[in-house]
Design a protein around this motif. Sequence first.
Motif, short mmCIF file in Angstrom:
data_model
loop_
_atom_site.label_atom_id
_atom_site.label_comp_id
_atom_site.label_asym_id
_atom_site.label_seq_id
_atom_site.Cartn_x
_atom_site.Cartn_y
_atom_site.Cartn_z
N TYR A 54 -8.58 0.88 9.60
CA TYR A 54 -7.70 1.75 8.81
C TYR A 54 -7.83 1.30 7.35
O TYR A 54 -6.97 0.59 6.82
CB TYR A 54 -6.24 1.62 9.26
N PRO A 55 -8.94 1.65 6.69
CA PRO A 55 -9.26 1.02 5.39
C PRO A 55 -8.23 1.29 4.30
O PRO A 55 -8.12 0.50 3.36
CB PRO A 55 -10.61 1.64 5.02
N THR A 56 -7.48 2.36 4.39
CA THR A 56 -6.53 2.68 3.31
C THR A 56 -5.10 2.26 3.65
O THR A 56 -4.20 2.44 2.83
CB THR A 56 -6.54 4.19 3.00
N ALA A 57 -4.90 1.73 4.86
CA ALA A 57 -3.54 1.55 5.37
C ALA A 57 -2.65 0.68 4.48
O ALA A 57 -1.46 0.93 4.36
CB ALA A 57 -3.57 0.97 6.78
N MET A 58 -3.23 -0.33 3.86
CA MET A 58 -2.40 -1.24 3.07
C MET A 58 -2.54 -1.00 1.57
O MET A 58 -2.12 -1.84 0.76
CB MET A 58 -2.76 -2.70 3.40
N MET A 59 -3.11 0.11 1.20
CA MET A 59 -3.28 0.38 -0.24
C MET A 59 -1.97 0.86 -0.86
O MET A 59 -1.26 1.68 -0.30
CB MET A 59 -4.40 1.40 -0.45
N ASP A 60 -1.69 0.35 -2.05
CA ASP A 60 -0.51 0.76 -2.80
C ASP A 60 -0.87 1.96 -3.68
O ASP A 60 -2.05 2.23 -3.90
CB ASP A 60 -0.03 -0.41 -3.67
N PRO A 61 0.15 2.65 -4.19
CA PRO A 61 -0.14 3.85 -4.99
C PRO A 61 -1.12 3.58 -6.13
O PRO A 61 -1.94 4.43 -6.47
CB PRO A 61 1.22 4.25 -5.55
N TRP A 62 -1.05 2.38 -6.72
CA TRP A 62 -1.91 2.07 -7.87
C TRP A 62 -3.32 1.64 -7.45
O TRP A 62 -4.16 1.39 -8.29
CB TRP A 62 -1.27 1.00 -8.74
#
Lengths: 573, 169
Positions: A54-62
């Motif tokens: 889940y490559p985007t799972a822990m990405m923050d808005p920035w």
Amino acid sequence: MSNLNIDAIKKRSFDAIVIGSGISGGWSAKELCDKGLKTLLLERGPNVEHIVDYPTAMMDPWDFKYDKQMPRDYLKANTIGGRPHNFQEDSAHFYVKDSEHPYLQDKPFDWIRGYQVGGKGLMWARGTQRWSKYDFEGPARDGFSIEWPISYDELAPWYSHVEIFAGISGNRDGLEQLPDGEFLPPHEQTCVEKHFSETMAKKYKNTRPAIIGRCAHLTEPKPIHLKQGRGKCVNRNLCQRGCPHGGYFSSNSSTIPWARMTGKLTLRHDSVVHSIIFDEKKNKAIGVRVVDRQTKAISEYFAKIIFVNAATINSNLVLLNSKSRRFPNGLGNDNGLLGKYMHFHNFRTTISAEYEGMLDRMSAGNRPNGSYIPRFRNVFKQETDFLRGYAAGLYTGRMTYNDTEGLLGEELKESLSHRKYGNWYVGSHMMGETIPKEESRVWLDDKQVDAWGVPLLNISIDFDENDNKMIEDFHVQMSEMYSAAGFSNIKTHHTPNEPPGGDIHEMGGIRMGKDPKTSLLNKWNQLHHCPNVIVSDGACMTTNSTQNPSLTFMAIAARAANHAVEELKKGNL
Amino acid sequence: MKRRTAVRNMGLALGSVISLPAWANAWSPSSLIPADLLALDEEALLAEICETILPETNTPGSKSLKVHQFVHRMIQDCLPEKAQDTFKKGLAYTDQQANKKNGQGFVNAKPSERKALLVEMSKAEESKDFVKLVKDLTVRGYRISEHYQLNVLKYKMAPGFFHGSVPVE
């Protein structure tokens, strides 16, 4: 035959093969493995390992390059694949690209696909309502499609079976038209949704309830969920990225890891199923022909029973492409109805409004769910000039804004540091039942093939006059209901040029029925004419009613798998 | 080259935690360079325009939050192509007007002069679209910055609750 060959065939032989690892295929595999069957689960796309992939799972808005928006060039090249409601920078990698998976649109149709382990179960909207007896009895009562071969009572224990395992949050509303399930604690309605619900109860004498949505989220995990390795939903509302907590149900987080724990599962991804192999002498299916997604190498796998869970349209494609001397027009297709009587949900309109009351209140936190208005039209008897009806979502929240008009520099920055609250926004989308028609169909192209040598599919599915009447009624009824609740600025948003498909609820083409002359599958989802092939995804649906379909697919798939195992043990397959 | 380094750093920052999804591989930071919409001096000009819109005070402004890079990225890759024209012409026009008014380019003008010019341009027919384009994107980029999300919006990825009715804060 040399020993080497026999060994090789042994290696490629299983008790059961499941084609497709999405929501229904995951269930087939889990049930089969639980019953001790050595099961091969085939997935045409790459692996998506729970959490790890889940490559985007822990990405923050920035962390996002484009604030969730997709680049112009990508959207230009993917006019179909780029349209789903939760398609954006954080989920785009789970949707197929137009150019890689072409199909032919006899009539415009958005065929939205998720080719990976877990399928579209990674991006689904997670609404999970049971059908009622009024839904199953609909076709017989109203004289459309054909009779369902199963009743609500027959499916009810299987609803319970899948609900307990998947974890469904909901309130016990006691509605005849939307039976209660095995619920985890419900989400909360906003004060405006409660106000709407109370107003409707008075105005329509409890015939138009507005309840909290029922959804596949672990609001309070039970031991069965912890055993799957899942934890409580922590209200991220970022579900389309895949949930690192396993807070919502997917094959990736739930059925596949469970099936693995039995030691009976072999998962083979990057395996495009070309066709099912039918043995004329044995008069049954004996295996599947697979094309490797990357190398294009062809191999064959063998099993006693074969489950088709490739997702509605691809399940049709697999059977249509499974031609033999016995079945020249596709597996099990003696009546010529394979690929016909397809249907979907009518999502062609929405309604929005504002509420100027309760301005001292707001909601807080995130809710991966909304409220839900079950079908209230033509439920208990026919009462309009169109058949069937529609359910609707109900979403509310405070509008927030910052004044920016005419401001620049420090004043603008100052203004951005104080959020202002506007009215409540209110919105509902329509989810209408559509009538299956013979002309709504898919068929193989006789010239063009895809990169794996599988014929391209032609799709011809469209809205009809019944759908248009239903849209008008939705506008009238919902406007009346919104007005009664004191909502203002009511606007309808009809999109008459929107092709079908965007609902991602396509169903049918391999429908269940009592009569082999008018249906492909029996009441246990076996092909009438090739009973060791079981189709238990959306393709089996005789009609579509107004509920989100996945829960019913799960219940049907679990029931069909268990029956097939019993038949296998009895030596009937 | 500051922007490029920063973009590359962003890629590294992401790469250190997770691998980018498949679709992103085709747009590695280095692949952005040949397609660059702006020359270096235009980039510096944009940075000052964005800084004028949301300046550094006792909290970070556009330049230190690299909001101008977001503005540039969005216009280059995401917005309808006609925005690129408005953007390029607007930048040149801004510098031209600054020269006319203050005898030097926008970058060298005093902050008060820059602001006065942008306010004027936001009202003039020939430049208001440009100012709106850059201002809207600057606000958007500022709002998704780590500073704004954490300190102003109190962003929490996983709040762990939902309440349907609480008093307005």
